[in-house]
Design a protein around this motif. Structure first.
Motif, PDB file in Angstrom:
ATOM      1  N   LEU A  57      85.102 119.587 -22.681  1.00 18.51           N
ATOM      2  CA  LEU A  57      84.675 120.906 -22.223  1.00 18.51           C
ATOM      3  C   LEU A  57      85.567 121.314 -21.053  1.00 18.51           C
ATOM      4  O   LEU A  57      85.247 121.031 -19.892  1.00 18.51           O
ATOM      5  CB  LEU A  57      83.208 120.883 -21.775  1.00 18.51           C
ATOM      6  N   GLU A  78      78.080 125.219 -26.134  1.00 23.52           N
ATOM      7  CA  GLU A  78      77.526 124.046 -25.457  1.00 23.52           C
ATOM      8  C   GLU A  78      76.138 123.662 -25.972  1.00 23.52           C
ATOM      9  O   GLU A  78      75.851 122.467 -26.146  1.00 23.52           O
ATOM     10  CB  GLU A  78      77.471 124.279 -23.941  1.00 23.52           C
ATOM     11  N   TRP A 100      89.432 127.581 -20.034  1.00 18.86           N
ATOM     12  CA  TRP A 100      89.904 127.647 -21.419  1.00 18.86           C
ATOM     13  C   TRP A 100      91.345 128.169 -21.478  1.00 18.86           C
ATOM     14  O   TRP A 100      92.131 127.758 -22.307  1.00 18.86           O
ATOM     15  CB  TRP A 100      88.966 128.532 -22.239  1.00 18.86           C
ATOM     16  N   CYS A 106      84.918 121.668 -27.327  1.00 17.89           N
ATOM     17  CA  CYS A 106      83.829 122.634 -27.282  1.00 17.89           C
ATOM     18  C   CYS A 106      84.381 124.001 -26.896  1.00 17.89           C
ATOM     19  O   CYS A 106      84.941 124.169 -25.814  1.00 17.89           O
ATOM     20  CB  CYS A 106      82.781 122.196 -26.268  1.00 17.89           C
TER      21      CYS A 106
END
Length: 168
Positions: free
Chosen positions: A83, A139, A87, A134
């Protein structure tokens, strides 16, 4: 922060449990059966996370699967969900770094050439790990999957397990 003790069902209590690698080692290697196999899996996980942290500046890894149980007949690999905190940092990876990162993920339904073959699954670290990524907003779905207890015939109704969260 130490991980909670095993439940009567040899699982971590339900929920996400923050820990560092030494806590994970203590509970899932030292305090679990088949220590030699678990040592090997822990070494693979440690190396894997070392590569991840070189490529992704900050983030979390959720660790689950048989490795986070105290069953006598496992584990066979470690399940890891990555995670990233940013991003965009993945989108900014250059060619070699991007290739290295995607080499850390489990691939399913792979066709390779020369010689041509179909592989059901390709796992990082020689199959010792399943690595997943992810996407933002997914999540809750992953938390539900990571909490599911699987028996020989599929999910076990009415039973949930915990998983470990390592932050870097």
């Amino acid at each position: 922060m130490p991980l909670p003790h095993w439940t009567a069902e040899n699982l971590l209590p339900p929920g996400r449990h923050p820990a560092d690698l030494s806590d994970l080692y203590e509970r899932c290697v030292w305090d679990a059966p088949r220590r030699n196999e678990r040592e090997n899996l822990f070494g693979a996980l440690s190396g894997y996370l070392g590569v991840v942290t070189r490529l992704v500046p900050t983030g979390r890894a959720w660790i689950s699967g048989g490795f986070t149980t105290r069953y006598e007949d496992g584990p066979y690999d470690v399940d890891v969900l990555l995670l990233p905190d940013d991003w965009g940092s993945l989108k900014r990876l250059d060619g070699p770094a991007r290739a290295a990162f995607y080499g850390l993920l489990t691939l399913r339904g792979v066709i390779v050439e020369q010689p041509v073959m179909y592989l059901d699954q390709v796992q990082p670290v020689g199959g010792l790990l399943d690595g997943f990524l992810c996407h933002p907003g997914d999540e809750e779905a992953w938390a539900a999957a990571w909490s599911t207890v699987r028996g020989p015939h599929g999910p076990v109704d009415g039973l949930a397990k915990g998983f470990v969260e390592v932050t870097w």
